[in-house]
Design a protein around this motif. Sequence first.
Motif, PDB file in Angstrom:
ATOM      1  N   LYS A 115     -45.231  12.837  83.328  1.00  0.00           N
ATOM      2  CA  LYS A 115     -45.098  14.008  82.447  1.00  0.00           C
ATOM      3  C   LYS A 115     -43.751  14.011  81.759  1.00  0.00           C
ATOM      4  CE  LYS A 115     -46.846  17.397  85.002  1.00  0.00           C
ATOM      5  NZ  LYS A 115     -46.815  18.719  85.630  1.00  0.00           N
ATOM      6  N   LEU A 116     -42.724  13.779  82.536  1.00  0.00           N
ATOM      7  CA  LEU A 116     -41.380  13.787  81.978  1.00  0.00           C
ATOM      8  C   LEU A 116     -41.242  12.731  80.899  1.00  0.00           C
ATOM      9  CD1 LEU A 116     -39.278  14.200  85.221  1.00  0.00           C
ATOM     10  CD2 LEU A 116     -39.485  15.842  83.374  1.00  0.00           C
ATOM     11  N   GLN A 117     -41.820  11.558  81.192  1.00  0.00           N
ATOM     12  CA  GLN A 117     -41.683  10.475  80.207  1.00  0.00           C
ATOM     13  C   GLN A 117     -42.401  10.808  78.906  1.00  0.00           C
ATOM     14  OE1 GLN A 117     -42.937   7.141  82.554  1.00  0.00           O
ATOM     15  NE2 GLN A 117     -40.877   6.270  82.502  1.00  0.00           N
ATOM     16  N   ARG A 118     -43.529  11.460  79.051  1.00  0.00           N
ATOM     17  CA  ARG A 118     -44.267  11.838  77.845  1.00  0.00           C
ATOM     18  C   ARG A 118     -43.455  12.808  76.998  1.00  0.00           C
ATOM     19  NH1 ARG A 118     -49.671  10.687  77.149  1.00  0.00           N
ATOM     20  NH2 ARG A 118     -50.112  10.137  79.283  1.00  0.00           N
ATOM     21  N   GLU A 122     -41.942  12.418  73.141  1.00  0.00           N
ATOM     22  CA  GLU A 122     -42.150  13.344  72.022  1.00  0.00           C
ATOM     23  C   GLU A 122     -40.835  13.737  71.389  1.00  0.00           C
ATOM     24  OE1 GLU A 122     -46.120  15.572  73.667  1.00  0.00           O
ATOM     25  OE2 GLU A 122     -44.353  16.762  73.148  1.00  0.00           O
ATOM     26  N   LEU A 123     -39.882  14.083  72.240  1.00  0.00           N
ATOM     27  CA  LEU A 123     -38.589  14.525  71.713  1.00  0.00           C
ATOM     28  C   LEU A 123     -37.905  13.404  70.935  1.00  0.00           C
ATOM     29  CD1 LEU A 123     -37.199  16.543  74.732  1.00  0.00           C
ATOM     30  CD2 LEU A 123     -38.272  17.407  72.673  1.00  0.00           C
ATOM     31  N   THR A 124     -37.995  12.200  71.477  1.00  0.00           N
ATOM     32  CA  THR A 124     -37.365  11.074  70.780  1.00  0.00           C
ATOM     33  C   THR A 124     -38.000  10.859  69.423  1.00  0.00           C
ATOM     34  OG1 THR A 124     -37.524  10.082  72.960  1.00  0.00           O
ATOM     35  CG2 THR A 124     -36.404   8.812  71.286  1.00  0.00           C
ATOM     36  N   GLU A 125     -39.340  10.923  69.401  1.00  0.00           N
ATOM     37  CA  GLU A 125     -40.028  10.742  68.112  1.00  0.00           C
ATOM     38  C   GLU A 125     -39.615  11.819  67.116  1.00  0.00           C
ATOM     39  OE1 GLU A 125     -44.170  10.688  68.953  1.00  0.00           O
ATOM     40  OE2 GLU A 125     -44.201   8.510  69.249  1.00  0.00           O
ATOM     41  N   THR A 269     -29.693  17.893  73.094  1.00  0.00           N
ATOM     42  CA  THR A 269     -29.386  18.390  74.443  1.00  0.00           C
ATOM     43  C   THR A 269     -30.592  18.276  75.347  1.00  0.00           C
ATOM     44  OG1 THR A 269     -29.690  20.547  73.437  1.00  0.00           O
ATOM     45  CG2 THR A 269     -27.459  19.942  74.085  1.00  0.00           C
ATOM     46  N   ARG A 270     -31.748  18.599  74.763  1.00  0.00           N
ATOM     47  CA  ARG A 270     -32.942  18.536  75.608  1.00  0.00           C
ATOM     48  C   ARG A 270     -33.202  17.111  76.081  1.00  0.00           C
ATOM     49  NH1 ARG A 270     -37.692  21.363  72.470  1.00  0.00           N
ATOM     50  NH2 ARG A 270     -38.933  20.520  74.184  1.00  0.00           N
TER      51      ARG A 270
END
Lengths: 847, 81
Positions: A115-118, A122-125, A269-270
């Motif tokens: 879950k964390l990796q997903r 998303e945030l990176t994208e 930050t996230r």
Amino acid sequence: MVFRSEEMCLAQLFLQSGSEYDCISELGELGLVEFRDLNPSVSSFQRRFVSEIKRCEEMERILGYLLREIQKTRIAVPDEDESPLAPPPRQVLEIMEQLQRLEMELSEVARNKEKLQRNLLELTEYTHMLKITRTFIHSRSRHEALGPQYEEFPTMETDSVTGCTGMQRLGAKLGFVSGLIQRVKVEAFERMLWRVCKGYTILSYAEVDENLTDLDTGEISKSVVFLISFWGDQIGLKVQKICDCYHCHLYPHPENDEERADVLDSLRTRIQDLNNVLHRTEEYLRQVLQKASESAYSWVVQVKKMKAIYHILNLCSFDVTNKCLIAEVWCPVSDLANLRGALEEGARKGDATVPSFVNRIPSTDTPPTLLRTNKFTSGFQSIVEAYGVGDYREVSPAPYTIITFPFLFAVMFGDLGHGIVMSLFALWMVLTEKQQKKKRSSNEIWETFFSGRYIILMMGIFSIYTGLIYNDCFSKSLNIFGSAWSVKAMFTNQQWTNKTLQTNSLLTLDPNVSGVFTGPYPFGIDPIWNLAVNRLSFLNSYKMKMSVVIGVIHMSFGVVLSVFNHLHFRQKFNVYLLFLPELLFLLCLFGYLVFMILYKWLAFGARDSSQAPSILIHFINMFVMQGKDLAPLFPGQTGLQIFLIVIAMLSVPVMLLGKPLYLYWLYRGGKGLRRRRGYERVRRVSEDDTSAAPSYEDEDEEEGLDETPGREPLPKEFDFGDVLLYQSIHTIEFCLGCISNTASYLRLWALSLAHAQLSEVLWGMVMRLGLRITTRVGVVFLVPVFGLFAALTVSILLVMEGLSAFLHALRLHWVEFQNKFYHGTGVKFLPFDFSLLPSVFEQDGLL
Amino acid sequence: MVSHSLALPMICFTTLWGLVGVVAPFLVPKGPNRGVIVTSLILTAVCCYLFWLVAILAQANPLFGPQLKNETIWYLLYFWE
């Protein structure tokens, strides 16, 4: 290793209900006995201990999952030297609980991590998308022309940043859709947009530098950030649908630069936070797996042993009256005391009130064959067994194979240099065997070579000896004692002059001239033959005769070994009716051939070389009883030959009819049916009354008294036809086989010739080229030439020729030697031993 | 060249392999492998002796001599003798 297999007996084990698990565990550790299945008609789902086995399999499943996780994080599982014992039933539940808890924990942690990796993805994208669309917007405002493809409404683009006042005048709202799409889909996406929206959209895209992992497929693929600007709500819906169809990841597009900067900051930050959490999760996972890996090995072994014990317990039958389990085992007679000791030990461990005990019972079944071996003899035993496991208590060819197999290999391989290389390789394997065993490589070819290291060592040592005798070392000869052939003598006796040398390119030394030949070279072949042009004429004659001599002696040895079988199985009539005619036939014909070879070597020399007879012609003439025109080898030859032929011819009908007629006479009465023929039953009176034991069927006899040992000597009927047929097949096979097998030994000549020639070609074509260059460059050139020479020697001469000679020596043993005395139709003794059971995980490479 | 006799090697090697095949078996210490070791010694002696014997007997009375190139004969004349 012994010369015949061990004596076995059938025994019954009475295992008390409380201690049967421990007794079987004890037996499994020692590996003494082989269990028989007492419930063959029961399917595996109906057996007594099915639930326990299911539990064991559940534990194995969890262990498999655990080991795979451990392997993913690349933690090493420590091996223990001593394998742990099978756990008692009360400990089993503990282990089960531990494993289940571990499994739950691991799966939970894995889920969270995913879950964390997903989330992180998303945030990176989103971050990438924001950064890149920023460049789109700004680059558009700076450059008027973006390129002909997007040059639809240039004025509109400049207005879009400023709030699209021009657009609003038209009454349509400009919208943006931004997101990421996979690189491979971009062109199709673009085309679809164009076709559907008929040019009312503008697509700009750029590639993302970083490679992002697609979590669904696990692939690392390139993604592309795109920005679609459109106006009109209808178009907007269509664009959305197309984006869904192409599995794009859409993110909200910020209105202006300030918003964009805000979002970027918060994202940053996230992402940082997420990375921290992810990092800590991975650490925790690693810790858990590390702790589990410490006891993983012992768990695997314990579960394996438990499962094996329950399988064996399923083979036993349950006696309700005595409340104990009955097991039937094959046990070597010499190990009965150990068996009793093991049962006592098991009973003691299981705290049983009544001890378990052993009861030896008589049986008419043929016991399995057991031949004890050590690490040296096991290799040779396995190549004999590859042909067939010996019958119960028949003579085993393995102890003789230890020497004759490497010897026959060496006759075909015979090269000093190659023998040294082979021995060194085998010696290295033998000296480092402890480390190699620990490594347990998965390469099958290496495993095969390693398990045959002692065979290769023996083959190498014998090859050194035969190489010295053939005087062949990398196709060159050694001159240790000084050659016996003198060239000078040809000059001093006025046979040759300097002029003869100049005019003739080839000259032959004549042994008739005194001083030329001064006696045989004391050890091996004279080195002058290596320099001679007619080398092969001499060597072929020598090697062919040598092959026949070795072959006849090897086969006679095989026939002689059959005597031991006849005597052991109390079939003394076989000695007179089978062995004697066989031996006479073989020796009268082929023994005489060997005699002729030896006689010709000793009696005919250079003086009468023109009258030296051809042995082959004499041999053929012996059979057709002609040849009065030929000069005899020795006086009285014709008489002797006729005598030998007559004996050989007489021995054929004796072989054919002797045994069937004798057995028929015995069956009809004779001197009374002697019951001592055939294998003696184990007629020991057992301690307990054997009435409780299940009864055994007597084996049906199709033929009467046949040769196979271990069968009941009391025939129900005696089929003369069958015995006669069997005996006639055997006679034909033996007589014709004598001739073909003797010829078959000529492969010893053929292969050694091939090896010598290959070696010579390699030297002449490769190494000599390097040595012939006399300039300084030659030294540098010699290095790659030698490398090539070494590589070709190892690959062609050592590996290919070695395997070939190995195979042919094996064939000579299996067919020509063993069909004189060996049956090889037995069953191998497979004891219940934990160390012999493979672990499922080892096969998968997890452990 | 060097003159060789048949008798001397015959005596030497017969005694050598005789020692290996006949005497050595009595010197093997008692143990579980005694049978295998004795068999191996006897077989080694028989095989090796037989192989050497065939080699020497085949050369004892040669029916023809080696055929050499004239360059080889030059070389042998000057280097071996």
